[in-house]
Design a protein around this motif. Sequence first.
Motif, short mmCIF file in Angstrom:
data_model
loop_
_atom_site.label_atom_id
_atom_site.label_comp_id
_atom_site.label_asym_id
_atom_site.label_seq_id
_atom_site.Cartn_x
_atom_site.Cartn_y
_atom_site.Cartn_z
N ILE A 144 -1.21 0.88 0.21
CA ILE A 144 -1.32 2.26 0.52
C ILE A 144 -2.66 2.33 1.63
CG2 ILE A 144 -2.06 4.50 -0.31
CD1 ILE A 144 -0.62 3.55 -3.11
N ASN A 145 -3.49 1.74 1.67
CA ASN A 145 -4.68 1.65 2.41
C ASN A 145 -4.11 1.51 4.00
OD1 ASN A 145 -7.68 2.83 1.79
ND2 ASN A 145 -6.36 2.11 -0.25
N ALA A 146 -3.41 0.28 3.92
CA ALA A 146 -2.82 -0.33 5.13
C ALA A 146 -2.07 0.62 5.80
CB ALA A 146 -2.20 -1.47 4.88
N VAL A 147 -1.29 1.57 5.08
CA VAL A 147 -0.39 2.53 5.82
C VAL A 147 -1.39 3.44 6.44
CG1 VAL A 147 1.15 4.28 5.57
CG2 VAL A 147 1.45 2.34 4.22
N HIS A 148 -2.32 4.06 5.68
CA HIS A 148 -2.99 5.08 6.31
C HIS A 148 -4.05 4.54 7.40
CE1 HIS A 148 -2.66 8.11 3.47
NE2 HIS A 148 -2.79 7.62 2.36
N THR A 149 -4.61 3.33 7.22
CA THR A 149 -5.25 2.63 8.59
C THR A 149 -4.44 2.31 9.66
OG1 THR A 149 -5.51 0.78 7.40
CG2 THR A 149 -7.40 2.28 6.98
N SER A 150 -2.98 2.41 9.31
CA SER A 150 -2.15 1.81 10.65
C SER A 150 -1.99 3.07 11.63
CB SER A 150 -0.78 1.45 10.11
OG SER A 150 -1.00 0.17 9.40
N ALA A 151 -2.17 4.31 11.03
CA ALA A 151 -1.87 5.60 11.64
C ALA A 151 -3.06 5.88 12.65
CB ALA A 151 -1.56 6.80 10.85
N ARG A 152 -2.91 6.10 14.03
CA ARG A 152 -3.74 6.63 14.83
C ARG A 152 -4.05 8.17 14.53
NH1 ARG A 152 -2.17 5.16 21.09
NH2 ARG A 152 -4.35 5.63 21.19
N ASP A 153 -3.31 8.85 13.81
CA ASP A 153 -3.51 10.05 13.76
C ASP A 153 -2.99 10.52 12.14
OD1 ASP A 153 -2.69 13.22 13.64
OD2 ASP A 153 -4.42 12.92 15.09
N MET A 154 -3.51 11.59 11.28
CA MET A 154 -3.16 11.68 10.12
C MET A 154 -1.76 12.27 10.23
SD MET A 154 -4.52 11.97 7.06
CE MET A 154 -4.31 12.69 5.65
N ARG A 155 -1.17 12.55 11.27
CA ARG A 155 0.19 13.18 11.18
C ARG A 155 0.99 12.03 11.49
NH1 ARG A 155 -1.40 17.50 15.91
NH2 ARG A 155 -2.80 15.65 16.43
N ASP A 156 0.61 10.84 12.16
CA ASP A 156 1.27 9.88 12.15
C ASP A 156 1.56 8.93 11.02
OD1 ASP A 156 1.44 10.49 15.03
OD2 ASP A 156 -0.33 9.30 15.50
N THR A 157 1.01 9.21 10.11
CA THR A 157 1.13 8.42 8.61
C THR A 157 2.60 8.52 8.11
OG1 THR A 157 -1.02 9.26 8.10
CG2 THR A 157 0.10 8.25 6.27
N ASP A 158 2.85 7.05 7.79
CA ASP A 158 4.35 7.17 7.03
C ASP A 158 4.35 7.59 5.69
OD1 ASP A 158 6.72 6.36 6.10
OD2 ASP A 158 6.73 4.18 7.23
N TRP A 159 4.38 8.81 5.63
CA TRP A 159 4.41 9.33 3.88
C TRP A 159 5.52 9.03 3.10
CZ3 TRP A 159 -0.32 11.20 2.95
CH2 TRP A 159 -1.10 11.58 4.05
N SER A 160 6.44 8.51 3.65
CA SER A 160 7.51 8.07 2.86
C SER A 160 7.25 6.69 2.57
CB SER A 160 9.11 7.97 3.55
OG SER A 160 8.92 7.05 4.66
N GLN A 161 6.53 5.90 3.15
CA GLN A 161 6.11 4.47 2.73
C GLN A 161 5.10 4.87 1.63
OE1 GLN A 161 4.92 1.92 5.73
NE2 GLN A 161 4.95 0.14 4.33
N VAL A 162 4.12 5.67 1.85
CA VAL A 162 3.21 5.95 0.73
C VAL A 162 3.64 6.31 -0.46
CG1 VAL A 162 1.26 7.38 0.21
CG2 VAL A 162 1.59 6.38 2.58
N LEU A 163 4.81 7.03 -0.33
CA LEU A 163 5.28 7.52 -1.75
C LEU A 163 6.06 6.32 -2.25
CD1 LEU A 163 6.00 9.82 -3.71
CD2 LEU A 163 8.17 10.38 -2.03
N ALA A 164 6.52 5.35 -1.42
CA ALA A 164 7.35 4.42 -2.23
C ALA A 164 6.28 3.67 -2.98
CB ALA A 164 8.14 3.79 -1.17
N LEU A 165 5.15 3.30 -2.27
CA LEU A 165 4.14 2.41 -2.82
C LEU A 165 3.65 3.05 -4.17
CD1 LEU A 165 2.36 1.35 0.36
CD2 LEU A 165 3.64 -0.16 -1.10
N TYR A 166 3.56 4.42 -4.10
CA TYR A 166 2.87 5.23 -5.37
C TYR A 166 3.95 5.13 -6.53
CZ TYR A 166 -1.65 7.18 -4.13
OH TYR A 166 -3.01 7.27 -4.07
N ASP A 167 5.31 5.00 -6.03
CA ASP A 167 6.42 4.89 -7.02
C ASP A 167 6.17 3.54 -7.80
OD1 ASP A 167 7.55 7.28 -6.72
OD2 ASP A 167 8.83 6.44 -5.18
#
Length: 201
Positions: A144-167
């Motif tokens: 989850i943290n890797a997804v967040h730190t991969s985004a250059r901006d908050m708006r670029d975050t892959d939220w679907s991937q974050v949600l899948a990881l939370y699942d």
Amino acid sequence: MEQRITRVKAKIKAARISHQMPSADDLPARVSGVLAVLFLIFNQGYLATGPVRHEPTTEAIRLTRLTRALLPQDGEAAGLLALMLLTEARRPARVSSGGELVPLAEQDRSAWDTELIAEGHRLVRERLAAAGVAPGRYQILAAINAVHTSARDMRDTDWSQVLALYDQLVRLDPSPIIALNRAIELVGNTGETACLICRRA
């Protein structure tokens, strides 16, 4: 701490528990406890009120590196190290000049430590490539943290991937805080609402 050690020594003496090296079968349960303590030490420094206390975080990372070196096949040791590195990488942008916490969405990402992020990402990819091994709690949190730190901006975050990881994490650890974080992602994963664990820094 001295009182706890004294009580443990008394318990060992009274129960006549022998001192011996743990067997291979004993290690998983013991390693789990060690990793939990290391994570607590890291958080004691990182989540302290006011500026980050460097000594606990630095020592926790050092000991986690050592644990991983001793147990290179342990996925959770690698996952915890990745989680710590990706969290520590954001430290320079976590607190404002006035000593106030800066939410993830407002942090200056150019101030993040790119070397720690690269190492953390490498560890996450390494664990994802481990065939036939289900990820544990620390590995999923690191991802989850890797997804967040991969985004250059908050708006670029892959939220679907974050949600899948939370699942995955909810199935593994259905605690209230994890369920709450997942619900927040489900309701508002547009980039304006970040998970509580990640928002805290």
